[in-house]
Each structure stands twice: as C-alpha cells, then as structure tokens.
Design a protein around this motif. Structure first.
Motif, short mmCIF file in Angstrom:
data_model
loop_
_atom_site.label_atom_id
_atom_site.label_comp_id
_atom_site.label_asym_id
_atom_site.label_seq_id
_atom_site.Cartn_x
_atom_site.Cartn_y
_atom_site.Cartn_z
N GLN A 2 0.94 -1.36 -0.18
CA GLN A 2 0.32 -0.22 -0.09
C GLN A 2 0.81 1.23 -0.07
OE1 GLN A 2 -0.53 -2.58 2.58
NE2 GLN A 2 -2.22 -3.30 2.50
N ASP A 3 2.02 1.45 0.99
CA ASP A 3 2.96 2.52 0.86
C ASP A 3 3.73 2.58 -0.62
OD1 ASP A 3 2.32 3.18 3.23
OD2 ASP A 3 3.50 1.11 4.38
N ARG A 4 4.04 1.27 -1.47
CA ARG A 4 4.69 1.59 -2.32
C ARG A 4 3.69 2.66 -3.07
NH1 ARG A 4 6.57 -3.39 -1.31
NH2 ARG A 4 8.71 -2.91 -0.74
N ILE A 40 3.87 11.95 -0.94
CA ILE A 40 5.26 11.54 -1.25
C ILE A 40 6.17 11.05 0.20
CG2 ILE A 40 7.43 11.26 -2.39
CD1 ILE A 40 6.31 12.76 -3.84
N VAL A 41 6.28 12.10 0.72
CA VAL A 41 7.18 12.31 2.22
C VAL A 41 6.31 11.35 3.29
CG1 VAL A 41 7.56 13.13 4.47
CG2 VAL A 41 8.15 14.64 2.08
N LEU A 42 4.68 11.52 3.37
CA LEU A 42 4.70 10.16 4.21
C LEU A 42 4.73 8.52 4.10
CD1 LEU A 42 1.64 12.70 5.02
CD2 LEU A 42 3.94 12.08 6.44
N SER A 43 4.36 8.57 2.55
CA SER A 43 4.49 7.19 2.30
C SER A 43 5.95 5.87 2.04
CB SER A 43 4.19 6.52 0.54
OG SER A 43 2.96 7.40 0.29
N ALA A 44 7.08 7.62 2.42
CA ALA A 44 8.16 6.95 2.12
C ALA A 44 8.55 6.54 3.72
CB ALA A 44 9.17 7.74 1.71
N TRP A 45 8.36 8.09 4.60
CA TRP A 45 8.55 7.25 5.75
C TRP A 45 8.09 6.08 6.68
CZ3 TRP A 45 6.87 11.47 10.22
CH2 TRP A 45 7.53 11.20 11.50
N ALA A 46 6.32 5.38 5.70
CA ALA A 46 6.15 4.92 6.29
C ALA A 46 6.46 3.15 6.06
CB ALA A 46 4.30 4.25 5.65
N PHE A 47 7.84 2.96 5.44
CA PHE A 47 8.30 2.41 4.92
C PHE A 47 9.60 1.95 6.18
CE2 PHE A 47 8.35 3.07 -0.22
CZ PHE A 47 7.18 2.17 -0.10
N SER A 48 9.57 2.77 7.09
CA SER A 48 10.57 2.32 7.67
C SER A 48 10.01 2.90 9.54
CB SER A 48 11.68 3.19 7.80
OG SER A 48 11.55 4.86 8.10
N PRO A 50 6.34 1.57 10.85
CA PRO A 50 4.82 1.71 9.77
C PRO A 50 3.86 2.74 10.69
CG PRO A 50 6.15 0.17 10.43
CD PRO A 50 6.95 0.81 10.57
N ALA A 51 3.59 3.43 10.67
CA ALA A 51 2.23 4.26 11.98
C ALA A 51 0.78 4.35 11.42
CB ALA A 51 3.35 4.89 12.57
N ALA A 52 -0.22 3.65 12.43
CA ALA A 52 -1.88 4.07 11.64
C ALA A 52 -1.39 5.91 11.56
CB ALA A 52 -2.60 3.56 12.98
N TRP A 53 -1.19 6.56 11.71
CA TRP A 53 -1.30 8.03 12.20
C TRP A 53 -1.21 8.00 10.50
CZ3 TRP A 53 2.17 11.83 10.68
CH2 TRP A 53 3.63 11.38 10.73
N ILE A 54 -0.14 7.33 10.06
CA ILE A 54 0.58 8.12 8.67
C ILE A 54 -1.09 7.57 7.97
CG2 ILE A 54 1.95 7.74 6.86
CD1 ILE A 54 4.39 6.97 9.77
N GLU A 55 -1.52 6.84 7.42
CA GLU A 55 -2.22 6.18 7.01
C GLU A 55 -3.52 7.11 7.27
OE1 GLU A 55 -0.96 4.45 4.65
OE2 GLU A 55 0.83 3.55 6.08
N TRP A 56 -4.40 7.59 8.50
CA TRP A 56 -4.74 8.01 8.53
C TRP A 56 -5.00 9.59 7.54
CZ3 TRP A 56 -9.49 6.37 9.19
CH2 TRP A 56 -9.38 5.15 9.50
N VAL A 57 -3.44 9.74 8.45
CA VAL A 57 -3.22 12.01 7.56
C VAL A 57 -3.28 11.43 5.59
CG1 VAL A 57 -1.61 12.87 6.75
CG2 VAL A 57 -2.04 12.06 9.28
N ASN A 58 -3.17 9.97 5.11
CA ASN A 58 -3.29 9.28 3.92
C ASN A 58 -4.59 9.45 3.98
OD1 ASN A 58 -0.55 9.96 3.55
ND2 ASN A 58 -0.09 7.22 2.96
N LYS A 101 -6.02 -0.29 8.04
CA LYS A 101 -6.63 -1.63 8.61
C LYS A 101 -5.60 -3.29 9.12
CE LYS A 101 -10.90 -4.26 7.89
NZ LYS A 101 -11.71 -4.36 6.96
N GLU A 102 -4.63 -3.45 8.06
CA GLU A 102 -3.94 -4.36 8.06
C GLU A 102 -2.32 -4.36 9.26
OE1 GLU A 102 -0.25 -5.54 4.96
OE2 GLU A 102 -2.00 -5.67 4.07
N LYS A 103 -2.62 -3.07 9.39
CA LYS A 103 -1.91 -3.22 10.71
C LYS A 103 -1.78 -3.07 11.69
CE LYS A 103 1.17 0.72 8.02
NZ LYS A 103 2.07 1.60 7.15
N ALA A 104 -3.24 -2.74 11.80
CA ALA A 104 -4.18 -2.23 12.88
C ALA A 104 -4.41 -4.79 13.69
CB ALA A 104 -5.38 -1.99 13.19
#
Length: 107
Positions: A2-4, A40-48, A50-58, A101-104
């Motif tokens: 998903q992040d990719r 771009i920044v949040l998705s790249a950050w999520a690679f290293s 993985p936090a649920a808040w990043i996905e909610w911002v996306n 959802k997957e991370k949760a």
C-alpha cells in the motif's frame, strides 16, 4: 504494498498539473503539488516507521485530492481532469485505509 502504491500516486499527483494541463490554475496547481509532496514523504516514511496515524493522514489527503477539482478551481479544465483526480483520490484513500486496517490487525 500500500505504501508503494501511495508513493507512486503521490508522484503522479505532484506531476498532475503538467500531465493534465492545469498548471495555469495557480491555486489548484499548488494544492495538488503540496498534497503530492506530503503523500511522497509520508509513504516513504511509512516504509521504515509503520504507524497508523500516517495512513489516516493519507486517507485525509486522498479526500483532499477527491475535492481538489472544486477547491482549487481545476474542474474548469473539464470532466476528464476532474474524474482523473477524483479516481486517484479514491484510490489513495482506499489504499491508505486498507494499510491502516492491516497494521491494526498485525498489532
């Protein structure tokens, strides 16, 4: 995965003013470029990190992309441009929601 997907969509959203031909609409052009950079920044950050808040911002950024044709005046460029951004925004929001959802479930 998903992040990719959201990283690639972030690049495309950033480039969309030139790809879709609305770079002459200043507010709309700036809006999608800023959202693209954030994706771009949040998705790249999520690679290293993985936090649920990043996905909610996306998810929120996806909703902004959905609304961007009307917020930024891009809809004046026609239905093709409007629908392209709406569909891209839906994909961004759904993919981010699925990632959250997957991370949760994993934790």
């Amino acid at each position: 995965w998903q992040d990719r997907v959201n990283l690639i969509l972030g690049v495309l959203i950033f480039l969309s003013p030139w790809i879709l031909g609305f770079s002459d609409i200043s507010s709309g052009s700036w809006l999608v470029r800023i959202v693209g950079i954030l994706l771009i920044v949040l998705s790249a950050w999520a690679f290293s990190n993985p936090a649920a808040w990043i996905e909610w911002v996306n998810v929120i950024l996806g909703v902004i992309v959905i609304l961007s044709p009307w917020i930024g005046g891009i809809a004046a460029k026609g239905a093709g441009t409007t629908w392209t951004l709406v569909i891209a925004g839906i994909i961004i929001a759904v993919v981010a929601y699925l990632a959250q959802k997957e991370k949760a479930q994993a934790s």
